[in-house]
Write a protein that holds these residues in place. Structure first.
Motif: not given
Lengths: 120, 120
Positions: A8-9, A12-13, B12-13, B15-18, B21
């Motif tokens: 998912l990373d 979203f990235h 989105f950025h 959310l792009g990190d685990p 999240r």
DNA sequence: GCCATACTCAAGTACATGCTTAAGCAAGAG
DNA sequence: CTCTTGCTTAAGCATGTACTTGAGTATGGC
């Protein structure tokens, strides 16, 4: 079954950049070549190709080359996975609010384990 | 006026990190202090605070300090905006496939050798 | 008052990201 | 054949990101 399961990373990235989102928006209306994707972006072709690589690594986009033209199309599975993650968080949050609402509606009775229930 | 409208980029950025999240997942189950959010993360408190700042800048999380404890909670509006963006792209894509299906289902004249299709 | 807790802030560092330019190559039009 | 189109690749560079350490401040229990 072709199980890829891109983290998912990456999804979203990939969506976290406005140029890449524009590319996805374009592709949601149908397949396009790389230079077609590049047209609305104030950027060199090489830059666009790098964004495309990020999108492909995230699983959001697939592409294949025929002759000298690379045709890109969206892969909605990755989009769905991101959507699902969000939906799950929201519904967890909403269920919690519901229970809280129930709790507040009840005549006082606490669920706090440290609190001794003086009633009855 | 209370118009925030944080750009989707940031959402989105964020959310792009685990780690972030994970923080959002925890907060979807209810409010938490900073050190509570930090507990499951193999990282210093200072690092967690920086992630929290990203989450707040994205509008996904709000927090307020009472005494020496900062309590964080999710703000589902930002989550919803991200969800909506994805849903819109998917539905555009699906509508297109439907139209394509209709087209393919029609008795076609495109197999006619006299067929002239001027496409510039 | 004393000490642990719960952050808060600043600075530093390693690595990732988002571009660029420049060169190259294969496909297809004329 | 030549020329243009449509990428492709490599290198370089400025900026951003994800942490760290080390210091400091305010709160609240004892």
């Amino acid at each position: 079954m072709l199980k890829q399961e891109v983290p998912l990373d990456r999804v979203f990235h990939a969506l976290g950049d406005p140029s890449r989102r524009l590319m996805v928006e374009r592709l949601s209306r149908g397949p396009a070549s790389v230079s077609e994707l590049a047209r609305p972006l104030a950027m060199t072709l090489a830059g666009v190709v790098q964004h495309l690589q990020v999108l492909e690594a995230s699983g959001l986009v697939r592409s294949e080359k025929v002759g000298r033209v690379r045709t890109c199309r969206i892969d909605p599975a990755a989009l769905t996975r991101a959507e699902q993650w969000i939906t799950e968080r929201r519904s967890t949050w909403e269920r919690r609010l519901d229970r809280l609402g129930d709790f507040l509606a009840e005549p006082s009775e606490t669920t706090d384990p440290n609190h001794s229930n003086s009633n009855s």
